[in-house]
Design a protein around this motif. Structure first.
Motif, mmCIF file in Angstrom:
data_model
loop_
_atom_site.group_PDB
_atom_site.id
_atom_site.type_symbol
_atom_site.label_atom_id
_atom_site.label_comp_id
_atom_site.label_asym_id
_atom_site.label_seq_id
_atom_site.Cartn_x
_atom_site.Cartn_y
_atom_site.Cartn_z
ATOM 1 N N THR A 14 0.828 -1.209 0.000
ATOM 2 C CA THR A 14 0.000 0.000 0.000
ATOM 3 C C THR A 14 0.863 1.260 0.000
ATOM 4 O O THR A 14 0.484 2.264 -0.593
ATOM 5 C CB THR A 14 -0.968 0.050 1.207
ATOM 6 O OG1 THR A 14 -0.223 0.145 2.416
ATOM 7 C CG2 THR A 14 -1.878 -1.159 1.237
ATOM 8 N N ARG A 15 2.001 1.185 0.633
ATOM 9 C CA ARG A 15 2.888 2.364 0.695
ATOM 10 C C ARG A 15 3.693 2.555 -0.581
ATOM 11 O O ARG A 15 4.236 3.638 -0.815
ATOM 12 C CB ARG A 15 3.807 2.250 1.899
ATOM 13 C CG ARG A 15 2.985 2.295 3.178
ATOM 14 C CD ARG A 15 3.770 2.681 4.366
ATOM 15 N NE ARG A 15 2.884 2.694 5.530
ATOM 16 C CZ ARG A 15 3.254 2.361 6.739
ATOM 17 N NH1 ARG A 15 4.492 2.011 6.966
ATOM 18 N NH2 ARG A 15 2.396 2.408 7.722
ATOM 19 N N LYS A 16 3.749 1.540 -1.397
ATOM 20 C CA LYS A 16 4.485 1.602 -2.661
ATOM 21 C C LYS A 16 4.002 2.777 -3.514
ATOM 22 O O LYS A 16 4.805 3.448 -4.160
ATOM 23 C CB LYS A 16 4.275 0.271 -3.400
ATOM 24 C CG LYS A 16 5.107 0.038 -4.610
ATOM 25 C CD LYS A 16 4.799 -1.385 -5.114
ATOM 26 C CE LYS A 16 5.598 -1.772 -6.295
ATOM 27 N NZ LYS A 16 5.322 -3.139 -6.725
ATOM 28 N N ALA A 17 2.702 3.037 -3.494
ATOM 29 C CA ALA A 17 2.115 4.095 -4.324
ATOM 30 C C ALA A 17 1.870 5.390 -3.552
ATOM 31 O O ALA A 17 1.276 6.313 -4.084
ATOM 32 C CB ALA A 17 0.802 3.597 -4.916
ATOM 33 N N ALA A 18 2.358 5.460 -2.328
ATOM 34 C CA ALA A 18 2.149 6.661 -1.511
ATOM 35 C C ALA A 18 3.046 7.801 -2.001
ATOM 36 O O ALA A 18 3.899 7.623 -2.884
ATOM 37 C CB ALA A 18 2.445 6.351 -0.045
ATOM 38 N N ASP A 19 2.868 8.951 -1.402
ATOM 39 C CA ASP A 19 3.675 10.129 -1.719
ATOM 40 C C ASP A 19 5.084 9.914 -1.170
ATOM 41 O O ASP A 19 5.259 9.721 0.035
ATOM 42 C CB ASP A 19 3.042 11.363 -1.083
ATOM 43 C CG ASP A 19 3.817 12.632 -1.324
ATOM 44 O OD1 ASP A 19 4.850 12.607 -2.026
ATOM 45 O OD2 ASP A 19 3.386 13.677 -0.802
ATOM 46 N N SER A 23 6.382 9.004 2.760
ATOM 47 C CA SER A 23 6.549 7.571 3.010
ATOM 48 C C SER A 23 7.961 7.132 2.628
ATOM 49 O O SER A 23 8.392 7.301 1.481
ATOM 50 C CB SER A 23 5.535 6.769 2.181
ATOM 51 O OG SER A 23 5.870 5.393 2.189
ATOM 52 N N TYR A 24 8.656 6.566 3.592
ATOM 53 C CA TYR A 24 10.003 6.051 3.341
ATOM 54 C C TYR A 24 9.980 4.974 2.262
ATOM 55 O O TYR A 24 10.809 4.975 1.357
ATOM 56 C CB TYR A 24 10.595 5.503 4.650
ATOM 57 C CG TYR A 24 11.930 4.834 4.471
ATOM 58 C CD1 TYR A 24 13.052 5.576 4.120
ATOM 59 C CD2 TYR A 24 12.074 3.470 4.648
ATOM 60 C CE1 TYR A 24 14.289 4.961 3.950
ATOM 61 C CE2 TYR A 24 13.301 2.847 4.489
ATOM 62 C CZ TYR A 24 14.402 3.595 4.139
ATOM 63 O OH TYR A 24 15.620 2.988 3.967
ATOM 64 N N VAL A 25 9.012 4.058 2.346
ATOM 65 C CA VAL A 25 8.906 2.979 1.359
ATOM 66 C C VAL A 25 8.667 3.556 -0.039
ATOM 67 O O VAL A 25 9.327 3.158 -1.006
ATOM 68 C CB VAL A 25 7.796 1.979 1.749
ATOM 69 C CG1 VAL A 25 7.530 0.971 0.639
ATOM 70 C CG2 VAL A 25 8.165 1.263 3.043
ATOM 71 N N ALA A 26 7.754 4.501 -0.154
ATOM 72 C CA ALA A 26 7.486 5.129 -1.454
ATOM 73 C C ALA A 26 8.728 5.849 -1.969
ATOM 74 O O ALA A 26 9.008 5.822 -3.171
ATOM 75 C CB ALA A 26 6.318 6.098 -1.343
ATOM 76 N N SER A 27 9.489 6.466 -1.062
ATOM 77 C CA SER A 27 10.705 7.162 -1.501
ATOM 78 C C SER A 27 11.739 6.181 -2.036
ATOM 79 O O SER A 27 12.444 6.488 -3.002
ATOM 80 C CB SER A 27 11.292 8.009 -0.365
ATOM 81 O OG SER A 27 11.899 7.210 0.627
ATOM 82 N N LEU A 28 11.819 5.006 -1.444
ATOM 83 C CA LEU A 28 12.735 3.986 -1.979
ATOM 84 C C LEU A 28 12.299 3.550 -3.372
ATOM 85 O O LEU A 28 13.123 3.456 -4.291
ATOM 86 C CB LEU A 28 12.799 2.780 -1.044
ATOM 87 C CG LEU A 28 13.571 2.953 0.250
ATOM 88 C CD1 LEU A 28 13.388 1.728 1.137
ATOM 89 C CD2 LEU A 28 15.047 3.195 -0.015
#
Length: 117
Positions: A14-19, A23-28
């Protein structure tokens, strides 16, 4: 408790598509596979160092291994692979000797000259 790995993997998806700004995960994911692999390598190194010093701080091994697993799950997600895929592979290997499992992975080299791993 339900399988924490699967639960964490679902959150990571879910965090993959976050801002990426929030979101650390989205930033990666936004920075791409090479950055994610860099983090996996960094965490692997930190895990090794913590393990070598486990007699001084055994909890550091757990913390660093958790970081390694976390970043490995991010890597799998980026590659559109799942924690369920990983767990299925581990389950497949249950009851198989590590020596037997490794031998089963050997295959002829591209030039047919010898076996490679």
């Amino acid at each position: 408790m339900d399988n924490v790995i699967l639960h964490l993997a679902a959150i990571l998806e879910t965090r993959k598509a976050a801002d990426p700004a929030s979101s650390y995960v989205a930033s990666l994911h936004a920075r791409g596979l090479n950055k994610i692999l860099e983090k996996v390598g960094e965490e692997a190194t930190e895990t090794i160092i913590a393990a070598k010093d486990a007699d001084l701080d055994p909890t550091a091994v757990i913390r660093e291994t958790a970081d390694l697993w976390f970043h490995s799950l991010v890597m799998l997600s980026h590659l559109n692979l799942s924690a369920a895929d990983l767990l299925g592979e581990l389950e497949r290997r249950l009851g198989t000797s590590g020596i037997e499992e490794k031998a089963a992975r050997k295959r002829p080299a591209a030039d047919g000259s010898k076996l490679e791993e």
